[in-house]
Scaffold this active site. Structure first.
Site, PDB file in Angstrom:
ATOM      1  CG  ASP A 119       5.823 -11.686  -2.016  1.00  0.00           C
ATOM      2  OD1 ASP A 119       4.682 -11.398  -2.420  1.00  0.00           O
ATOM      3  OD2 ASP A 119       6.767 -11.933  -2.787  1.00  0.00           O
ATOM      4  N   GLY A 139      -1.525 -13.557  -2.362  1.00  0.00           N
ATOM      5  CA  GLY A 139      -2.315 -13.852  -3.558  1.00  0.00           C
ATOM      6  C   GLY A 139      -2.149 -15.310  -3.985  1.00  0.00           C
ATOM      7  CD1 TRP A 174      -1.482 -19.775   2.177  1.00  0.00           C
ATOM      8  CD2 TRP A 174      -3.465 -18.716   1.999  1.00  0.00           C
ATOM      9  NE1 TRP A 174      -2.310 -20.260   3.163  1.00  0.00           N
ATOM     10  CE2 TRP A 174      -3.525 -19.626   3.073  1.00  0.00           C
ATOM     11  CE3 TRP A 174      -4.580 -17.948   1.704  1.00  0.00           C
ATOM     12  CZ2 TRP A 174      -4.672 -19.773   3.863  1.00  0.00           C
ATOM     13  CZ3 TRP A 174      -5.730 -18.100   2.481  1.00  0.00           C
ATOM     14  CH2 TRP A 174      -5.770 -19.004   3.554  1.00  0.00           C
ATOM     15  CB  SER A 195       4.694  -0.904  -2.440  1.00  0.00           C
ATOM     16  OG  SER A 195       4.086  -1.287  -3.648  1.00  0.00           O
ATOM     17  CD  GLU A 224       6.675   1.034  -6.332  1.00  0.00           C
ATOM     18  OE1 GLU A 224       6.694   0.440  -5.240  1.00  0.00           O
ATOM     19  OE2 GLU A 224       7.201   2.157  -6.504  1.00  0.00           O
ATOM     20  CG  ASN A 225       1.214  -2.882  -3.436  1.00  0.00           C
ATOM     21  OD1 ASN A 225       1.508  -3.015  -2.252  1.00  0.00           O
ATOM     22  ND2 ASN A 225       1.712  -3.688  -4.362  1.00  0.00           N
ATOM     23  CD1 TRP A 226      -0.337   4.056  -4.882  1.00  0.00           C
ATOM     24  CD2 TRP A 226      -2.523   3.813  -4.456  1.00  0.00           C
ATOM     25  NE1 TRP A 226      -0.599   4.595  -3.623  1.00  0.00           N
ATOM     26  CE2 TRP A 226      -1.932   4.460  -3.352  1.00  0.00           C
ATOM     27  CE3 TRP A 226      -3.899   3.554  -4.423  1.00  0.00           C
ATOM     28  CZ2 TRP A 226      -2.650   4.846  -2.214  1.00  0.00           C
ATOM     29  CZ3 TRP A 226      -4.622   3.934  -3.300  1.00  0.00           C
ATOM     30  CH2 TRP A 226      -3.996   4.572  -2.216  1.00  0.00           C
ATOM     31  NE  ARG A 260       9.671 -10.561  -1.830  1.00  0.00           N
ATOM     32  CZ  ARG A 260       9.507  -9.537  -2.660  1.00  0.00           C
ATOM     33  NH1 ARG A 260      10.436  -8.632  -2.788  1.00  0.00           N
ATOM     34  NH2 ARG A 260       8.413  -9.433  -3.384  1.00  0.00           N
ATOM     35  CB  SER A 265       9.861  -5.217  -3.759  1.00  0.00           C
ATOM     36  OG  SER A 265       9.969  -6.425  -4.431  1.00  0.00           O
TER      37      SER A 265
HETATM   38  C1  FPP Z   1       1.743  -9.284  -0.493  1.00  0.00           C
HETATM   39  O1  FPP Z   1       1.141 -10.400  -1.067  1.00  0.00           O
HETATM   40  C2  FPP Z   1       0.902  -8.655   0.541  1.00  0.00           C
HETATM   41  C3  FPP Z   1       0.378  -7.404   0.497  1.00  0.00           C
HETATM   42  C4  FPP Z   1       0.616  -6.512  -0.648  1.00  0.00           C
HETATM   43  C5  FPP Z   1      -0.505  -6.849   1.558  1.00  0.00           C
HETATM   44  C6  FPP Z   1      -0.333  -7.390   2.922  1.00  0.00           C
HETATM   45  C7  FPP Z   1      -1.246  -6.732   3.878  1.00  0.00           C
HETATM   46  C8  FPP Z   1      -1.696  -7.256   5.028  1.00  0.00           C
HETATM   47  C9  FPP Z   1      -1.348  -8.620   5.474  1.00  0.00           C
HETATM   48  C10 FPP Z   1      -2.595  -6.465   5.954  1.00  0.00           C
HETATM   49  C11 FPP Z   1      -2.071  -5.096   6.272  1.00  0.00           C
HETATM   50  C12 FPP Z   1      -2.487  -4.659   7.576  1.00  0.00           C
HETATM   51  C13 FPP Z   1      -2.126  -3.499   8.177  1.00  0.00           C
HETATM   52  C14 FPP Z   1      -2.419  -3.279   9.582  1.00  0.00           C
HETATM   53  C15 FPP Z   1      -1.477  -2.423   7.484  1.00  0.00           C
HETATM   54  P1  FPP Z   1       0.834 -10.417  -2.622  1.00  0.00           P
HETATM   55  O2  FPP Z   1      -0.567  -9.969  -2.812  1.00  0.00           O
HETATM   56  O3  FPP Z   1       1.862  -9.610  -3.330  1.00  0.00           O
HETATM   57  O4  FPP Z   1       0.972 -11.934  -2.948  1.00  0.00           O
HETATM   58  P2  FPP Z   1       1.417 -12.614  -4.342  1.00  0.00           P
HETATM   59  O5  FPP Z   1       2.855 -12.219  -4.565  1.00  0.00           O
HETATM   60  O6  FPP Z   1       1.250 -14.077  -4.074  1.00  0.00           O
HETATM   61  O7  FPP Z   1       0.502 -12.078  -5.399  1.00  0.00           O
END
Ligand code: FPP
Length: 244
Positions: free
Chosen positions: A29, A32, A34, A74, A76-78, A191, A199
């Site tokens: 997590d 975004g 970062w 996830s 929910e990410n859609w 996490r 989550s």
């Molecule tokens: C959460 O950060 C991260 C993700 C939803 C995606 C992570 C995916 C990868 C690192 C690559 C996946 C690679 C493979 C091989 C499957 P966030 O976007 O929720 O961050 P935020 O909470 O700061 O918005």
């Protein structure tokens, strides 16, 4: 793409194998945030986070951990903006393709947990190829959770059982009908980014999991953070509902 070596300069802590978690779940997590902190668009955070994922796999191998699951996308990410969803689908496909040879050479067995429905066909096919290529490996099992939701995993298991004529359902029945029933229950969920939520991750399998959080955004983490978390886990006393 960053070149990650199996062994690094970071000292590997010595932990008795019976004190190691047999299955660790990672909620990556903070990508975004970062990116935002650095003035970049969100997807740059995912790009930076990919190297950390490979570094964690290498660290888990150095420790002798036998299974690790990563929450990559996830169900929910859609609902994220279409541009980010499209990026994450394309990126997952690319990463699995580009990293499968190195993971194979490390003895990684790749598996996937998630729903086929809605997942891009090309991503599904790429995962299937990587699974086929690495199916006989035994060093560590790496479970990519893509289009995964913990509640839906349980619903899917129950529906499988009903479709097979089951009228009463036991705990064992559900365990045997999860996406990857061969993986041991989760001992530790980690996490990053300081958040302390599950989550909808591996809900059934983490019934007795310990929880740890790392107060750093995912792209800033290294295998050292995994090592610290596992050392702290190895010092905990687990009760599974028994008396002290
Ligand atoms: C959460 O950060 C991260 C993700 C939803 C995606 C992570 C995916 C990868 C690192 C690559 C996946 C690679 C493979 C091989 C499957 P966030 O976007 O929720 O961050 P935020 O909470 O700061 O918005």
């Amino acid at each position: 793409m960053k070149n990650i070596c199996l062994h690094s300069d970071i000292k590997v802590p010595e932990i008795n194998s019976y004190r190691l978690p047999s299955h660790v779940g990672i909620i990556m997590d903070g990508n975004g945030r970062w990116a935002k902190n650095k003035g970049f668009i969100r997807t740059e955070g995912h790009k930076a986070g990919e190297g950390v994922l490979i570094d964690f796999i290498a660290g888990a191998i150095e420790l002798g951990i036998k299974a690790i699951s990563f929450y990559a996308f996830s169900t929910e990410n859609w609902s994220r903006p279409k541009t980010e969803v499209n990026f994450l689908m394309r990126f997952s496909r690319k990463i699995i393709h580009q990293r499968r040879d190195i993971l194979n050479s490390w003895g990684v067995k790749i598996v996937w947990s998630g729903r086929k429905q809605k997942l891009w066909k090309s991503v599904y096919n790429e995962i299937q190829e990587a699974m086929e290529m690495t199916k006989n490996n035994q060093t560590i099992l790496v479970n990519f959770c893509i289009n995964y939701g913990g509640q839906l995993e349980i619903v899917d298991a129950v529906n499988n059982l009903i479709n097979n004529g089951k009228k009463t359902i036991t705990v064992k029945d559900i365990s045997k009908n999860l996406y990857n029933p061969q993986i041991r229950p989760v001992d530790l969920i980690i996490r990053t980014s300081g958040e302390k939520r599950f989550s909808n991750f591996l809900l059934w399998d983490s019934a007795y999991a310990e929880f740890d959080y790392i107060n750093k955004l995912w792209p800033d983490c290294t295998r050292q953070d995994l090592f610290s978390s596992i050392v702290s886990y190895s010092q905990r006393s687990r009760r599974f509902g028994r008396e002290k």
